[in-house]
Design an enzyme around this catalytic site. Sequence first.
Site, PDB file in Angstrom:
ATOM      1  N   ASP A  22       0.788  -1.242   0.000  1.00 11.89           N
ATOM      2  CA  ASP A  22       0.000   0.000   0.000  1.00 11.89           C
ATOM      3  C   ASP A  22       0.822   1.294   0.000  1.00 11.89           C
ATOM      4  O   ASP A  22       1.780   1.409   0.766  1.00 11.89           O
ATOM      5  CB  ASP A  22      -0.865   0.090   1.262  1.00 11.89           C
ATOM      6  CG  ASP A  22      -1.589  -1.185   1.601  1.00 11.89           C
ATOM      7  OD1 ASP A  22      -1.567  -2.123   0.798  1.00 11.89           O
ATOM      8  OD2 ASP A  22      -2.170  -1.234   2.701  1.00 11.89           O
ATOM      9  N   GLU A 201     -10.484  -2.544   4.536  1.00 10.28           N
ATOM     10  CA  GLU A 201      -9.137  -2.035   4.774  1.00 10.28           C
ATOM     11  C   GLU A 201      -8.988  -0.648   4.150  1.00 10.28           C
ATOM     12  O   GLU A 201      -9.771  -0.242   3.295  1.00 10.28           O
ATOM     13  CB  GLU A 201      -8.085  -2.961   4.131  1.00 10.28           C
ATOM     14  CG  GLU A 201      -8.082  -4.388   4.665  1.00 10.28           C
ATOM     15  CD  GLU A 201      -6.983  -5.261   4.078  1.00 10.28           C
ATOM     16  OE1 GLU A 201      -6.349  -5.996   4.856  1.00 10.28           O
ATOM     17  OE2 GLU A 201      -6.740  -5.227   2.860  1.00 10.28           O
TER      18      GLU A 201
END
Length: 477
Positions: A22, A201
Amino acid sequence: QSVREKYRPAFHFTPKAHWMNDPNGMVYLNGKYHLFFQYNPDSTVWGPMHWGHAISKDMIHWKEQPIALYPDSLGTIFSGSAVIDKDNTAGFGKNAMVAIFTHHNKKIEDQKTGLHQNQSLAYSLDEGQTWRKYKGNPVLPNPGIWDFRDPKVMWHPATGKWVMTLATKDRITFYSSSDLKKWTKESEFGEKLGAHGGVWECPDLFPLELNGKTHWVLLVSINPGGPNGGSATQYFTGDFDGKTFKPDSEKQKWMDYGTDNYAGVTFSNTGARKVLMGWMNNWNYANVVPTDSWRGATTLPRDLILKSVGEEIYLTSVPITELSDLQKVALERKGLKGINSLDLSAGLKEGKGTKIELQVNSPGDFSINLGDGKNQKLIIGFEQNKGYFIDRSNAGNGEFEKNFAKRHFSPRISNADYKKIVIFIDAASVELFADDGLTTMTEIFFPIQKNTLLEIESPQKIDVPMVKVSTIAHIKY
Ligand code: FRU
């Protein structure tokens, strides 16, 4: 070009070496964009997470920096965000860059108490070069929720508070704070709404204007449960008063129908402009994609813009205009009528990226094919009954995961008569922006042979008022 570097992108960020996932802590300060990212400096697979760091003046040319955040006694460093504390609310210093992240503690995880993810702070007083962890960490201890992570913090002017949007298993929990250190729970959202094929998430919450009215956009990444399998990002539009998010609709929409745009969030401190970058990958196969010295890349940065179609509000993704400096028109044709095929191969240049812009004014199927003239072919196109698609079934190496080599569809949202599409192709990725970003698909693929043929193809005759192929120069890392 060495075999090792075969899939190194021309115009996307990758770490020089080793694993990334990420994007984290994306923030703008004093003329520079900062990208932090989930980073494992010891391996090309996921492992103990650090925050890597890169800086750019335009979100395209990135210079990798020393690692910003290392694991400590509270755990490894999972995803999170960064803000500029202009008024020194936290007392770390005026304009401190403050990172709000999840500490992940493996030892506690193994005890199965569910208390292993906690929110913590670190700050930098020198534009992200050196960092100190806050001594009072964690600032938001875990109440007993197994998945309790990925804080995205923003300043909420109307209430004069910081708001944290946190992924808490199957829902979002909002917290508020006046100093980034003490957090108060405000509300929960989404337990019974949206997609729930996997854990929630990496959320984001931000306002965008549409026709003079402010709408709030809530992004929620979900894994698995995406529309084409595995990881994907859903979104909701609605209202937010500093405490509660009220969605316009019970049903989520998808930000990107491709398989490879995950955990994307927006830069903070960019004013009304909201630019998103995602991780160009999917947890279904992220650890086994066939790159060698590094693994993982970011998507192109995209301006997020609201548009209405009928009664509905949609989030569109538009590649940032900063990218145009790298582009050079290689081939352009106008006013084509009644064609079945068109060779565009002259627009391809070795070692460069490719941008294809195309308008089609006729109904029916068509595609753009990129191939080696033999068996290898990436197909990007439109099917009248199913919408836009990317087909990587025969686009190269897809053997590393059984569901990789597929054709993936995305519904068409626009009801305009003509189709306008823009495609960006890099060494191992394709990004499709159709109808001014109303339909977006991002996918990775791994050609084995050189792709030297580019063509438009259609089973029936189509009118093509405009087609343009541009090269995209290789950025220096
Ligand atoms: C999303 C994610 C986050 C987590 C991070 C760990 O891809 O699973 O929820 O913080 O990756 O690397």
